[in-house]
Design a protein around this motif. Sequence first.
Motif, mmCIF file in Angstrom:
data_model
loop_
_atom_site.group_PDB
_atom_site.id
_atom_site.type_symbol
_atom_site.label_atom_id
_atom_site.label_comp_id
_atom_site.label_asym_id
_atom_site.label_seq_id
_atom_site.Cartn_x
_atom_site.Cartn_y
_atom_site.Cartn_z
ATOM 1 N N GLU A 139 -18.900 -5.636 -23.692
ATOM 2 C CA GLU A 139 -20.244 -6.587 -23.618
ATOM 3 C C GLU A 139 -20.067 -7.486 -24.373
ATOM 4 O O GLU A 139 -21.160 -8.197 -24.604
ATOM 5 C CB GLU A 139 -21.687 -5.871 -24.573
ATOM 6 N N GLY A 140 -18.991 -7.434 -25.049
ATOM 7 C CA GLY A 140 -18.500 -8.789 -25.469
ATOM 8 C C GLY A 140 -19.436 -9.521 -26.936
ATOM 9 O O GLY A 140 -20.056 -10.601 -27.049
ATOM 10 N N ARG A 141 -19.949 -7.980 -27.591
ATOM 11 C CA ARG A 141 -20.967 -8.295 -28.923
ATOM 12 C C ARG A 141 -20.384 -7.727 -30.181
ATOM 13 O O ARG A 141 -20.207 -6.001 -28.866
ATOM 14 C CB ARG A 141 -21.989 -8.882 -28.615
ATOM 15 N N SER A 142 -21.120 -6.932 -30.913
ATOM 16 C CA SER A 142 -21.007 -5.809 -31.872
ATOM 17 C C SER A 142 -22.311 -5.591 -31.471
ATOM 18 O O SER A 142 -23.307 -6.102 -31.202
ATOM 19 C CB SER A 142 -20.893 -6.180 -33.364
ATOM 20 N N LEU A 143 -22.603 -3.917 -31.700
ATOM 21 C CA LEU A 143 -23.135 -2.755 -30.966
ATOM 22 C C LEU A 143 -23.217 -2.029 -32.011
ATOM 23 O O LEU A 143 -24.694 -1.159 -31.958
ATOM 24 C CB LEU A 143 -22.772 -2.000 -29.634
#
Length: 150
Positions: A139-143
Amino acid sequence: MARSDFRFFFPKRVRYAECDPQGIVFNSRYLEYLDIGITEYWRATGIYAQSPTPMGPDFHVARNLVEYRKPVLLDEMIDICLRCSRIGSSSMTVDFEIHGAGADDLRAVGQQVTVNVSEARGAAAPVPDWVARCFEDYEGRSLRAEKAAA
């Protein structure tokens, strides 16, 4: 969300057996579409390739929500769109939408919350770091909830 907010989608043609006599998809089939989408989403993120077991980590469904916006019809091509939106200490939230194929043509929107378990009876267990990394890398982001707050 807009169709473009989803990096992942899986195309599917609606089959005869999925419809009522009027040619409209039965409401229960939307959860089957979600299940198909999750399997393919996990494959795209690399979960199955990196898992120490053939089936991947063991997550149980805790909650499903489906809001129906517009009918899906017999023989229609649809896109099952998914994205992981949050990873908690033992749970994961996936947002999904169903669109007419290749278009911003919203048919249904929903969310699924799953809980990682350590045994068949369903005792909650922490989401493994490698699993969280697969989804975050894809996703290319912190989750992760604790990292997202920082």
